[in-house]
Structure formats: C-alpha cells, structure tokens
Scaffold this motif. Structure first.
Motif, PDB file in Angstrom:
ATOM      1  N   LYS A  22      -0.493  -3.622 -11.036  1.00  0.00           N
ATOM      2  CA  LYS A  22       0.283  -2.506 -11.559  1.00  0.00           C
ATOM      3  C   LYS A  22       0.186  -1.387 -10.539  1.00  0.00           C
ATOM      4  O   LYS A  22      -0.899  -1.160  -9.982  1.00  0.00           O
ATOM      5  N   VAL A  23       1.285  -0.705 -10.247  1.00  0.00           N
ATOM      6  CA  VAL A  23       1.219   0.389  -9.270  1.00  0.00           C
ATOM      7  C   VAL A  23       1.573   1.740  -9.869  1.00  0.00           C
ATOM      8  O   VAL A  23       1.356   2.779  -9.244  1.00  0.00           O
ATOM      9  N   ALA A  24       2.147   1.734 -11.086  1.00  0.00           N
ATOM     10  CA  ALA A  24       2.401   3.009 -11.760  1.00  0.00           C
ATOM     11  C   ALA A  24       2.459   2.774 -13.262  1.00  0.00           C
ATOM     12  O   ALA A  24       2.842   1.688 -13.724  1.00  0.00           O
ATOM     13  N   GLU A  25       2.052   3.778 -13.994  1.00  0.00           N
ATOM     14  CA  GLU A  25       2.144   3.731 -15.455  1.00  0.00           C
ATOM     15  C   GLU A  25       2.831   5.005 -15.929  1.00  0.00           C
ATOM     16  O   GLU A  25       2.378   6.117 -15.629  1.00  0.00           O
ATOM     17  N   SER A  86       0.465  -4.923   2.140  1.00  0.00           N
ATOM     18  CA  SER A  86       0.241  -5.690   3.367  1.00  0.00           C
ATOM     19  C   SER A  86       0.495  -7.173   3.125  1.00  0.00           C
ATOM     20  O   SER A  86       0.544  -7.964   4.066  1.00  0.00           O
ATOM     21  N   ARG A  87       0.664  -7.552   1.844  1.00  0.00           N
ATOM     22  CA  ARG A  87       0.916  -8.960   1.531  1.00  0.00           C
ATOM     23  C   ARG A  87       2.379  -9.322   1.803  1.00  0.00           C
ATOM     24  O   ARG A  87       3.248  -8.456   1.770  1.00  0.00           O
ATOM     25  N   LYS A  88       2.609 -10.603   2.030  1.00  0.00           N
ATOM     26  CA  LYS A  88       3.984 -11.091   2.165  1.00  0.00           C
ATOM     27  C   LYS A  88       4.480 -11.582   0.808  1.00  0.00           C
ATOM     28  O   LYS A  88       3.697 -11.793  -0.121  1.00  0.00           O
ATOM     29  N   ASN A  89       5.804 -11.769   0.711  1.00  0.00           N
ATOM     30  CA  ASN A  89       6.425 -12.333  -0.511  1.00  0.00           C
ATOM     31  C   ASN A  89       6.139 -11.479  -1.736  1.00  0.00           C
ATOM     32  O   ASN A  89       5.607 -11.959  -2.737  1.00  0.00           O
ATOM     33  N   VAL A  90       6.499 -10.218  -1.656  1.00  0.00           N
ATOM     34  CA  VAL A  90       6.206  -9.276  -2.743  1.00  0.00           C
ATOM     35  C   VAL A  90       7.508  -8.688  -3.293  1.00  0.00           C
ATOM     36  O   VAL A  90       8.373  -8.270  -2.521  1.00  0.00           O
ATOM     37  N   PHE A  91       7.627  -8.663  -4.611  1.00  0.00           N
ATOM     38  CA  PHE A  91       8.690  -7.844  -5.186  1.00  0.00           C
ATOM     39  C   PHE A  91       8.128  -6.850  -6.179  1.00  0.00           C
ATOM     40  O   PHE A  91       7.020  -6.992  -6.688  1.00  0.00           O
ATOM     41  N   TRP A  92       8.920  -5.809  -6.402  1.00  0.00           N
ATOM     42  CA  TRP A  92       8.561  -4.665  -7.249  1.00  0.00           C
ATOM     43  C   TRP A  92       9.402  -4.728  -8.516  1.00  0.00           C
ATOM     44  O   TRP A  92      10.589  -5.064  -8.461  1.00  0.00           O
ATOM     45  N   LEU A  93       8.776  -4.425  -9.621  1.00  0.00           N
ATOM     46  CA  LEU A  93       9.457  -4.476 -10.918  1.00  0.00           C
ATOM     47  C   LEU A  93       9.115  -3.206 -11.684  1.00  0.00           C
ATOM     48  O   LEU A  93       7.931  -2.842 -11.777  1.00  0.00           O
ATOM     49  N   ARG A  94      10.128  -2.512 -12.169  1.00  0.00           N
ATOM     50  CA  ARG A  94       9.875  -1.309 -12.973  1.00  0.00           C
ATOM     51  C   ARG A  94      10.527  -1.421 -14.340  1.00  0.00           C
ATOM     52  O   ARG A  94      11.705  -1.762 -14.450  1.00  0.00           O
ATOM     53  N   THR A  95       9.762  -1.118 -15.367  1.00  0.00           N
ATOM     54  CA  THR A  95      10.301  -1.127 -16.729  1.00  0.00           C
ATOM     55  C   THR A  95      10.963   0.216 -17.029  1.00  0.00           C
ATOM     56  O   THR A  95      10.735   1.203 -16.329  1.00  0.00           O
ATOM     57  N   VAL A  96      11.755   0.263 -18.092  1.00  0.00           N
ATOM     58  CA  VAL A  96      12.384   1.532 -18.489  1.00  0.00           C
ATOM     59  C   VAL A  96      11.344   2.594 -18.815  1.00  0.00           C
ATOM     60  O   VAL A  96      11.620   3.782 -18.700  1.00  0.00           O
ATOM     61  N   THR A  97      10.156   2.165 -19.198  1.00  0.00           N
ATOM     62  CA  THR A  97       9.103   3.122 -19.551  1.00  0.00           C
ATOM     63  C   THR A  97       8.355   3.648 -18.325  1.00  0.00           C
ATOM     64  O   THR A  97       7.412   4.428 -18.462  1.00  0.00           O
ATOM     65  N   GLY A  98       8.768   3.212 -17.133  1.00  0.00           N
ATOM     66  CA  GLY A  98       8.167   3.746 -15.909  1.00  0.00           C
ATOM     67  C   GLY A  98       6.879   3.051 -15.513  1.00  0.00           C
ATOM     68  O   GLY A  98       6.087   3.600 -14.742  1.00  0.00           O
ATOM     69  N   ASN A  99       6.684   1.836 -16.037  1.00  0.00           N
ATOM     70  CA  ASN A  99       5.552   1.037 -15.549  1.00  0.00           C
ATOM     71  C   ASN A  99       6.043   0.190 -14.379  1.00  0.00           C
ATOM     72  O   ASN A  99       7.078  -0.468 -14.480  1.00  0.00           O
ATOM     73  N   GLU A 100       5.295   0.247 -13.284  1.00  0.00           N
ATOM     74  CA  GLU A 100       5.711  -0.457 -12.070  1.00  0.00           C
ATOM     75  C   GLU A 100       4.663  -1.481 -11.668  1.00  0.00           C
ATOM     76  O   GLU A 100       3.461  -1.203 -11.724  1.00  0.00           O
ATOM     77  N   LEU A 102       3.791  -4.878  -8.814  1.00  0.00           N
ATOM     78  CA  LEU A 102       4.115  -5.744  -7.690  1.00  0.00           C
ATOM     79  C   LEU A 102       3.708  -7.152  -8.083  1.00  0.00           C
ATOM     80  O   LEU A 102       2.625  -7.356  -8.656  1.00  0.00           O
ATOM     81  N   LEU A 103       4.578  -8.105  -7.781  1.00  0.00           N
ATOM     82  CA  LEU A 103       4.279  -9.512  -8.033  1.00  0.00           C
ATOM     83  C   LEU A 103       4.389 -10.254  -6.711  1.00  0.00           C
ATOM     84  O   LEU A 103       5.282  -9.965  -5.892  1.00  0.00           O
ATOM     85  N   GLN A 104       3.493 -11.207  -6.508  1.00  0.00           N
ATOM     86  CA  GLN A 104       3.375 -11.838  -5.190  1.00  0.00           C
ATOM     87  C   GLN A 104       2.897 -13.277  -5.318  1.00  0.00           C
ATOM     88  O   GLN A 104       2.113 -13.603  -6.217  1.00  0.00           O
ATOM     89  N   SER A 105       3.412 -14.124  -4.414  1.00  0.00           N
ATOM     90  CA  SER A 105       2.883 -15.477  -4.266  1.00  0.00           C
ATOM     91  C   SER A 105       2.790 -15.779  -2.779  1.00  0.00           C
ATOM     92  O   SER A 105       3.649 -15.347  -2.013  1.00  0.00           O
ATOM     93  N   ASP A 106       1.792 -16.519  -2.384  1.00  0.00           N
ATOM     94  CA  ASP A 106       1.717 -16.936  -0.984  1.00  0.00           C
ATOM     95  C   ASP A 106       2.801 -17.963  -0.664  1.00  0.00           C
ATOM     96  O   ASP A 106       3.131 -18.173   0.498  1.00  0.00           O
TER      97      ASP A 106
END
Ligand code: I3P
Length: 128
Positions: A22-25, A86-100, A102-106
């Motif tokens: 999680k990167v933001a709440e 610094s990881r590869k294969n990362v996407f960012w997801l934000r909910t309407v409530t402002g929770n953010e 990062l999800l990642q897989s090698d």
C-alpha cells in the motif's frame, strides 16, 4: 488454487500470488511495506489473503479465512509505473477512496494478465 475454486462462487475471475504494498491511504502517503499476497478477484472486489506459501498447511483454510483486505474496483484507476519502485513489472492501483497500491510480479506474463483482467473489470464497471 484447486481448493479456492471449490469455495469461491462462479464469478471468480482470477486468483494467484502477487507482491503488494500500500502506498497511500485516503490520499495520504504511506511508507512502503512489500509483502507477498494471494490475490483473488471476484466480481467488483479485489481481495488480498495471506500468501498460502507463508502459511503452515493447517493454518491456510480459504473457506474460513477472511481476506486481510479487500478493495472495491468501481471507479478505480490503474496505471503501469516505472518510477514508483526499484522493482520491475509494477502497476499502481487507486480506489475511489484514495487508497493506493503497487502490485508486482517477477514474472512479466503474470503481471500483464492481472493488469489486463483488472483493466477489463474496471472498464466493465464504468459501463454499468
Ligand atoms: C523502502 C524499502 C522499499 C523500497 C522503498 C524504500 O525502505 O526498501 O522496498 O521500495 O523505496 O524506501 P524502508 O524499508 O526503509 O522503508 P521498492 O522496493 O519498491 O523500491 P522508495 O523510497 O524509493 O519508494
């Protein structure tokens, strides 16, 4: 995975392991804390379970365990990111409530499939 398919109703869209932080709440930035998670997409909900690999066989009972957290994908935003980790294969997801998150897989194919599936669900929800 075979156990999950027995206990999760048919609208199960996808399930599998991903790394998550999680990167933001509520729009407020948080300190990263990456962990492996078992991610389950059912209907509008993306649910995060403790990674079964980190569990003893008897402590992992999907039929009984509640997700550690769950997010509503309605109105969510999704982007590939290169500069948020610094990881590869990362996407960012934000909910309407402002929770953010990062999800990642090698594994690139794994993260691409998740991105594509989530993108499809979010678009479908926009049309509803
Ligand atoms: C963070 C930790 C994260 C790292 C993050 C660091 O340090 O190493 O894994 O994110 O980088 O700040 P700490 O454990 O002291 O909180 P990535 O693995 O995604 O690069 P960042 O500050 O550049 O986000």
């Amino acid at each position: 995975r075979h156990v999950l398919s027995l206990v999760i109703p048919p609208e199960l869209e996808k399930a599998g392991p991903l790394n998550k932080t999680k990167v933001a709440e509520g729009g407020r930035k948080l300190r990263k804390n990456w962990s492996s998670s078992w991610v389950v997409l059912v209907g509008n909900s993306l649910m995060f379970f403790k990674d079964p690999k980190a569990q003893t066989p008897t402590s992992w009972k999907p039929g009984h365990s509640k997700p550690e957290s769950s997010i509503d994908l309605r109105g969510a935003q999704l982007h590939w990111v290169n500069d948020m980790s610094s990881r590869k294969n990362v996407f960012w997801l934000r909910t309407v409530t402002g929770n953010e998150f990062l999800l990642q897989s090698d594994t690139e194919t794994v993260i691409r499939e998740w991105f594509s599936t989530l993108h499809g669900v979010i678009e479908r929800l926009e049309r509803e």
